[in-house]
Every structure is written in structure tokens, then in C-alpha cells.
Design a protein around this motif. Structure first.
Motif, PDB file in Angstrom:
ATOM      1  N   LYS A 119       0.849  -1.182   0.000  1.00 19.05           N
ATOM      2  CA  LYS A 119       0.000   0.000   0.000  1.00 19.05           C
ATOM      3  C   LYS A 119       0.884   1.232   0.000  1.00 19.05           C
ATOM      4  O   LYS A 119       2.020   1.183   0.470  1.00 19.05           O
ATOM      5  N   ASP A 161      -2.906   6.306   1.007  1.00 20.03           N
ATOM      6  CA  ASP A 161      -3.898   5.619   0.174  1.00 20.03           C
ATOM      7  C   ASP A 161      -4.171   4.248   0.799  1.00 20.03           C
ATOM      8  O   ASP A 161      -3.780   3.217   0.269  1.00 20.03           O
ATOM      9  N   LYS A 192      -6.810   2.483   1.104  1.00 19.13           N
ATOM     10  CA  LYS A 192      -7.799   1.601   0.485  1.00 19.13           C
ATOM     11  C   LYS A 192      -7.226   0.765  -0.657  1.00 19.13           C
ATOM     12  O   LYS A 192      -7.663  -0.355  -0.878  1.00 19.13           O
ATOM     13  N   SER A 193      -6.280   1.290  -1.399  1.00 18.29           N
ATOM     14  CA  SER A 193      -5.747   0.581  -2.567  1.00 18.29           C
ATOM     15  C   SER A 193      -4.630  -0.379  -2.168  1.00 18.29           C
ATOM     16  O   SER A 193      -3.780  -0.061  -1.348  1.00 18.29           O
TER      17      SER A 193
END
Length: 115
Positions: free
Chosen positions: A60, A64, A66-67
Motif C-alpha cells: 500500500k 492511500d 484503500k488501494s
């Protein structure tokens, strides 16, 4: 640690030798950042001769959460005469003025047992 996961995940295919981490400042125009590199040295074992070997890791980016990204490397393993190989993948946001990510990596690398 990452090295332990690498060594235990691929114990039948590669022999972990050592690793190192280096870092340094990076700047593109007015954007400042830091580059962190981790290198793992490992030897390809005879069990892979004549096979295609794929390994990778997920990661990751800071800011960010979430991605999740996947970085993979693929080798076609041949013969026994060993060489030194440097496998590199660079996915820095500092490659271009427009912030696009560019990576320059050979898709399938030919390797030999002992490399």
C-alpha cells in the motif's frame, strides 16, 4: 519481517542470501520526497530448472489506505551456468512532471539455476 516471509514462502525454489535497505531524498521540481529501496539477494535452486517461476508481493502507499498494489516478477529458468541478475521495479511518483507512474521492467526474465 519481509525477509522471513520471502525466505519461508519460496524456500523450495530460492535460497535467501541477504537483504539491504537504503533511503535518500528525492526531488522533482518543487516536490520533495524520500526514496526507500529494499534489495533481497537470493539464489535460484535446481528445482526450478526448465520451469517458469513467478513471485511477488502486495503493498500500500502512504496516504492511500484503500488501494492494494501487486508487484510481480517472472523468470524462465534454464541451465546451470550461473550469472548475477539485478531485478528492478520502480513505481515512484517522481518519474514525470504530470505525476503519472512509469515503470521499466522486463516482463519475463531468463534466469539460470544458481543465479
Amino acid at each position: 519481517a519481509m525477509e522471513n516471509r520471502f525466505a519461508t514462502s519460496y524456500v523450495e525454489n530460492v535460497l535467501f542470501k541477504r537483504s539491504l535497505v537504503s533511503s535518500g531524498p528525492i526531488r522533482l521540481s518543487a516536490v520533495k520526497g524520500i526514496r526507500v529501496d529494499r534489495a533481497i539477494a537470493a539464489e535460484i535452486l535446481p528445482s526450478l530448472e526448465g520451469k517458469t517461476f513467478k513471485f511477488g508481493y502486495k503493498y500500500k502507499l502512504i496516504g492511500d489506505a484503500k488501494s492494494v498494489y501487486l508487484s510481480e516478477f517472472v523468470f524462465d529458468v534454464t541451465g546451470h551456468k550461473s550469472r548475477g541478475l539485478w531485478i528492478h521495479k520502480d513505481e515512484s511518483n517522481f518519474h514525470s512532471e504530470d505525476g503519472e507512474v512509469y515503470a521499466n521492467t522486463q516482463k519475463v526474465i531468463t534466469a539460470r539455476v544458481g543465479d
